[in-house]
Design an enzyme around this catalytic site. Structure first.
Site, PDB file in Angstrom:
ATOM      1  N   LYS A  76      19.013  13.332  14.625  1.00  0.00           N
ATOM      2  CA  LYS A  76      19.160  13.288  16.078  1.00  0.00           C
ATOM      3  C   LYS A  76      20.562  12.790  16.404  1.00  0.00           C
ATOM      4  CE  LYS A  76      16.929  11.432  20.276  1.00  0.00           C
ATOM      5  NZ  LYS A  76      15.817  10.628  20.826  1.00  0.00           N
ATOM      6  N   SER A 151      12.844  12.572  24.478  1.00  0.00           N
ATOM      7  CA  SER A 151      14.233  12.968  24.365  1.00  0.00           C
ATOM      8  C   SER A 151      14.578  13.652  23.038  1.00  0.00           C
ATOM      9  CB  SER A 151      15.126  11.744  24.522  1.00  0.00           C
ATOM     10  OG  SER A 151      14.930  10.842  23.447  1.00  0.00           O
ATOM     11  N   SER A 175       9.655   9.332  23.066  1.00  0.00           N
ATOM     12  CA  SER A 175      10.651  10.359  22.742  1.00  0.00           C
ATOM     13  C   SER A 175      10.509  11.017  21.371  1.00  0.00           C
ATOM     14  CB  SER A 175      12.056   9.779  22.853  1.00  0.00           C
ATOM     15  OG  SER A 175      12.435   9.695  24.196  1.00  0.00           O
TER      16      SER A 175
END
Lengths: 485, 95, 478
Positions: A76, A151, A175
């Site tokens: 990420k 997210s 997330s």
């Protein structure tokens, strides 16, 4: 190849059926073929990945390989990577080449894993749909009109579309679990303190936790084995021994006590999702688990509480982005105040600015007690709800998200309706507990996720419970049609 | 609590955020909506409840007083917007 | 109207650690800009603070030394504001729960009386960097080497009533932190500095007036001048019918005045909240006991002991214990002088202190060590040399000519104690000055000094003064 689990891939590498370079090229090729539709990667590290793969092949040849040597993964874009752009989904960091590796990245590199690239995400991890990214939204591989969740939407989409065998994510209010649910993959947010936050760009420090996004619980256990552990550079890192998460995957779940919070099945939950969750719970009954209804009475306060604590912490955490030492600086600032205001005003997107302002307001003179202190008190009550529940049950189950993936643009103009989509995941972060989401069916061809919440540092049990389910169901093996081949 | 234009301007200044004047009404509406959500907290009496700042009941760990960092100025300043003579440059600071 | 000043000080003492409070970067003074600013000090995205244990130990030492309650559970908080020398946009400090709570300190005033000053609290925090205002094409340069240096902020109660009291308090704190070896007290390098809160009120009034805060004063002289200037300014303002504005003011040492700081005009809203990157700090009994047992003897206790053990006056004891080095030096001199407590005190405070002062040297770096000075005192005590000759020997020692004995030997300064030898010189002097002898015997007693002088001159000062006096009187009166 792309349907192989990382256990299978590791075995193939060990048996020299293919090399890490071949495997890496294979995934890089899939990314270049498919990612234009998904936008799941912000940066693809072709050269860097191939170098790591070559090194992994040498290690395998020399007999120095450990369990995940040579396995590709996606990071990420919130984890700092030395020499590689680390954008956090923001214009503010569009030019930021991190000068050091995050603790998680160090561990993955140290285990010989190959970083394919950095995945797209909501800006500074603030969002539940991946629409707040400076790099544009990620599309859900199951339906390109749908959001992937956020997210960690880029990681979820990449794993679901087989553009990475496995990926890292972070979870501040859901997330990891919510995008895992919306994209039909397995996501695990560990206990707060289990995975180092060092080098993970902070959103809300007392809630943020790095974790795993994979196609199965077994794969998740392998990556968690690499990621988890004490880091002396993070004062909130737990000095707890890390068990081998693979060792207990096959334990029986007969006699397991499962609690279903009645508040998680109340108004607001889609009837179709409720049915899918109920049939998943039935699978556990068949496996011999005991299921009972429990109550988490302060559930409805989790979202309001979170939207004080997270913005308050973020308003302070994001003050360092000021155009002085790194990141975006506005053109021709006329004075210091202009430098600050325009660099930050132009560098941050609307959702980030909203949260900074809410947090600034909640902490400002005269409002602290009414907002921040009150929220901390409620946080205590919410965590006590869980403590009471875990006196009665071993794990808590329910939906990860009240609906399946919604459409792009559907909620982006109404922040509050977006926030409420995290209603089942947020309380877990407030309490600091570990939580998982695993595929549990489909509604309108969009995946449903079952959430499993465990007690502190009980990740091994969560993975065990998820793994047993995945041995008797095949939801986790489904691949989105467009990315099947 | 409903926020007015002046509130938004004050908060934006405190947070050093430039907000386009045309966007102020939107921010006022959105932030007021969020505050309305947040104020649901008042449903519960929390008199006497201990505030919780951290999820884990741990105490602060301490490190030994040792110098472990070496000079990496060049690497750190490569990513800086403006430097000269080893210093970060900003518009003139007036005291 | 008669006015009374009310003053409180916030002293920032930089703790003498090797590394910073939350990072492993060095704290050494004077490095090239930004070469001691690591990722944590720069506030790079993703970095986290880890607390330096030594910083906590030092704060506890200070707390114990001022009789304060130690915060067994203290909390680090963020103080949020934007400034280019503050990399994270917040300073990690302590707010609601500081490490050191209420304590007190006794100061000695010029008239010999003492006064107890309350210490409100002392808390740990990180220092900011420095803004360099030399012109870089109209821009300011930022050096973050100092960012993250540990500070102990010591806040006094508004118990001080004059600039002189403020200075006495500040000196006492400085002596204390140096005794404890937790701060070098170097005001020039900024490792010991203070802000002063000053207000005035009509004498007899119990309410406080509006205060002004004077920032960053870095010498005792400036503290006194800045406070006196500010008191005068406020009195003039009030007597002229005006009001004092609560504000931050800067002392301009060149002009000798305070002026309003434009950049701090805006009312500050620091939005303090507990730092979520740091956990509550616990100090347990075992550790506190360990710290307590490591405390050195403190200035007040040492002063008492000096009076009792060495029979010194309160004044001498206070001077000798004003710094730990001076006290240690005195004790070493006293010991090697063979217990000449008073002589040792006079020499340490007198010629020795004057020589240090003249050459602007520290005790550790000066050419005369305690054994040498003690040796010299021994020779005075055993009558080998007179006090007057001793000054000459001391000067030679200071010039690096060796220890007392070798100088006395080399220069032949040994005192003449042989009565016969002294008598012989006396006889010669009396014979050479018949007129003065006659006058003396006629009653002009003052002339005794003249004869002493002549003998001393003839013996180059080496005649034992006691013997000389006695013999001279005997001869003249016979």
């Amino acid at each position: 190849m792309h349907n192989k689990t990382i256990t299978e891939l590791a075995a193939g590498l060990r048996a020299k059926e293919f090399s890490s370079v071949e495997l890496t090229r294979y995934y890089l090729e899939r990314i270049s073929r498919y990612d234009e539709q998904l936008n799941s990667y912000v940066t693809v590290c072709t050269d860097h990945a191939l170098q790591q793969a070559e090194a992994a092949d040498r290690a395998i040849a020399a007999g120095d390989a450990v369990s995940l040597t040579g396995i590709p993964l996606a990071q990420k874009d919130i984890f700092c990577t030395d020499g590689v752009k680390t954008s956090c989904g923001s214009r503010m960091l569009d030019n930021f080449i991190a000068p050091y590796d995050a603790g998680v990245v160090e561990r993955c590199n140290g285990a010989g894993m190959v970083m394919l690239g950095k995945t797209n995400m909501d800006e500074f991890a603030m969002g539940s749909s991946n629409e707040t990214s400076y790099y544009g939204p990620v599309h859900n591989p199951w339906d390109l009109d749908a959001v992937p969740g956020g997210s960690s939407g880029g990681s979820a989409a990449a794993v679901a579309a087989r553009l990475a065998p496995v990926a890292t994510g972070t979870d501040t209010g859901g997330s990891i679990r919510q995008p895992a649910s919306l994209c039909g993959i397995t996501g695990l947010k560990p206990t707060y303190g289990r995975v180092s936050r060092y080098g993970m760009i902070a959103f809300a420090s007392s809630l943020d936790q790095g974790g795993v996004m994979a196609r199965s619980a077994e794969d998740a256990s392998l990556l968690l084995n690499v990621m988890a552990g004490f880091d002396e550079r993070d004062s909130t890192s737990a000095e707890q021994p890390v068990p081998d998460y693979g060792a207990t995957l096959n334990n029986s779940v007969a006699g397991l006590k499962i609690g279903l919070p009645k508040e998680y099945f109340a108004e607001g939950l889609s009837a179709d999702v409720a049915r899918a969750i109920e049939s998943a719970v039935d699978e556990y009954r068949k496996l011999g688990a005991e299921v009972k209804e429990i109550s988490l009475p302060n559930t409805n306060l989790a979202v309001p509480t979170y939207y004080v604590i997270a913005p308050a912490e973020c308003s302070s955490n994001l003050s360092r982005f000021d155009g002085v030492r790194f990141g975006y600086r506005c053109d021709n600032p006329v004075d210091l105040e202009d430098l600050y205001k325009r660099s930050r005003g132009e560098g941050f997107g609307a959702e980030v600015k909203r949260r900074i302002m809410i947090g600034t307001y909640a902490l400002s003179a005269g409002y602290y007690d009414a907002y921040y202190l009150k929220a901390q008190q409620l946080r205590h009550l919410i965590s006590e709800d869980f403590a009471r529940a875990f006196e009665e049950v071993d794990v808590i189950m329910g939906p990860t998200s009240p609906t399946v993936a919604f459409n792009l643009g559907e909620k982006s103009s109404d922040p509050v309706s977006m926030y409420l989509s995290d209603i089942y995941t947020i309380a877990v972060n407030l309490a600091g507990l570990p939580g998982m989401s695993i595929p549990a069916g489909f509604v309108d061809q969009r995946p449903v996720g079952l959430q499993i919440i465990g007690n502190y540092f009980d990740e091994a049990r969560l993975l065990n419970v998820a793994h047993r389910f995945q041995q008797v169901t095949d939801w986790h093996t489904h691949a989105p049609q467009q990315f099947k081949d | 609590m409903s926020l007015e234009k002046a509130d938004i301007e004050k908060i934006a200044h405190l947070a050093r955020l430039e907000i386009d004047p045309g966007d102020v009404p939107d921010y006022a509406r959105n932030l007021s909506g969020i505050l309305e959500l947040v104020e649901q907290m008042n449903q519960v009496d929390t008199e006497g409840v201990q505030p919780m700042a951290h999820p884990l009941r741990m105490t602060q760990r301490m490190r030994a007083d040792e110098v472990t960092e070496s000079n990496q100025r060049d690497k750190f300043q490569q990513i800086a917007p403006q430097v000269e003579a080893g210093l970060y440059l900003v518009p003139k600071v007036i005291e | 109207m008669e006015w009374e000043a009310v003053i409180g000080l916030e002293i920032h003492a930089q703790l003498a650690t090797k590394s910073k409070i939350f990072s492993g970067a060095a704290t050494a003074y004077g490095a090239e800009p930004n070469t001691q600013a690591c990722a944590v000090d720069l506030g790079l995205p993703g970095v986290l603070p880890v607390l330096n244990r030594e910083v906590v130990r030092m704060a506890c030492m200070f707390g114990l030394a001022v009789d304060a309650e130690i915060g067994r559970r203290s909390v680090f908080a963020r103080k949020n504001y934007f400034y280019p020398d503050l990399p994270k946009g917040y300073q990690i400090s302590q707010y609601e729960l500081p490490i050191v709570g209420k304590g007190k300190l006794i100061i000695e005033l010029e008239d010999g009386t003492t006064k107890t000053i309350g210490v409100t609290r002392a808390h740990l925090e990180e220092d900011a960097g420095k803004s360099l205002h030399e012109d870089f094409h109209g821009m300011t340069g930022i050096d973050l080497n100092r960012a993250g240096t540990p500070l102990l902020e010591i806040v006094s109660e508004p118990d001080l009533r004059s600039a002189k009291e403020a200075v006495a308090y500040m000196k006492k704190i400085r002596s204390l932190v140096r005794y404890l070896e937790i701060c070098d007290g170097n005001m020039q390098e900024g490792s010991f500095r203070c802000d002063a809160n000053v207000s005035v009120r009509p004498k007899g009034e119990s309410k406080f007036g509006t205060r002004a805060e004077i920032k960053n004063i870095n010498s005792f002289r400036f503290v006194e001048r800045a406070i006196n200037f500010e008191i005068e300014r406020q009195i003039d303002l009030l007597e002229g019918g005006g009001t004092v504005v609560q504000e931050t003011r800067l002392y301009d040492s060149a002009k000798g005045e305070t002026r309003s700081m434009r950049s701090k005009e805006e009312a500050m809203d620091y939005r303090y909240f507990p730092d979520p990157d740091l956990l509550p700090l616990h100090v347990d009994d075992a550790w506190l006991d360990e710290v307590r047992s490591s405390l050195p003897e403190l200035p007040d206790a040492k002063k008492e002991r000096f009076m009792f053990e060495y029979g010194l006056t309160a004044y001498d004891a206070a001077v000798l214990t004003s710094s730990r080095e001076l006290a240690d030096f005195y004790e070493a001199v006293e010991k090697s002088s063979g217990g000449e407590t008073k002589l040792a005190a006079n020499w340490v405070m007198g010629d020795f202190a004057a020589a240090l002062n003249k050459d602007n040297l520290e005790i550790g770096a000066c050419p005369v060590n305690a054994a040498m000075l003690g040796g010299l005192i021994q020779r005075i005590a055993d009558n080998t040399i007179s006090g007057k000759i001793a000054k000459q020997v001391f000067e030679a020692m200071w010039e690096g000519e060796g220890d007392a004995d070798s100088i006395i030997e080399k220069k032949g300064l040994k005192q003449i104690t042989d009565s016969g030898a002294i008598e012989q010189v006396i006889d010669e002097i009396l014979a050479a000055n018949p007129e003065q002898v006659k006058q003396y015997r006629a009653g002009k007693d003052k002339l005794l000094g003249f004869f002493v002088g002549q003998v001393m001159k003839a013996t180059q000062g080496k005649a034992n003064p006691g013997q000389l006096n006695e013999l001279l009187k005997k001869k003249l009166n016979s």
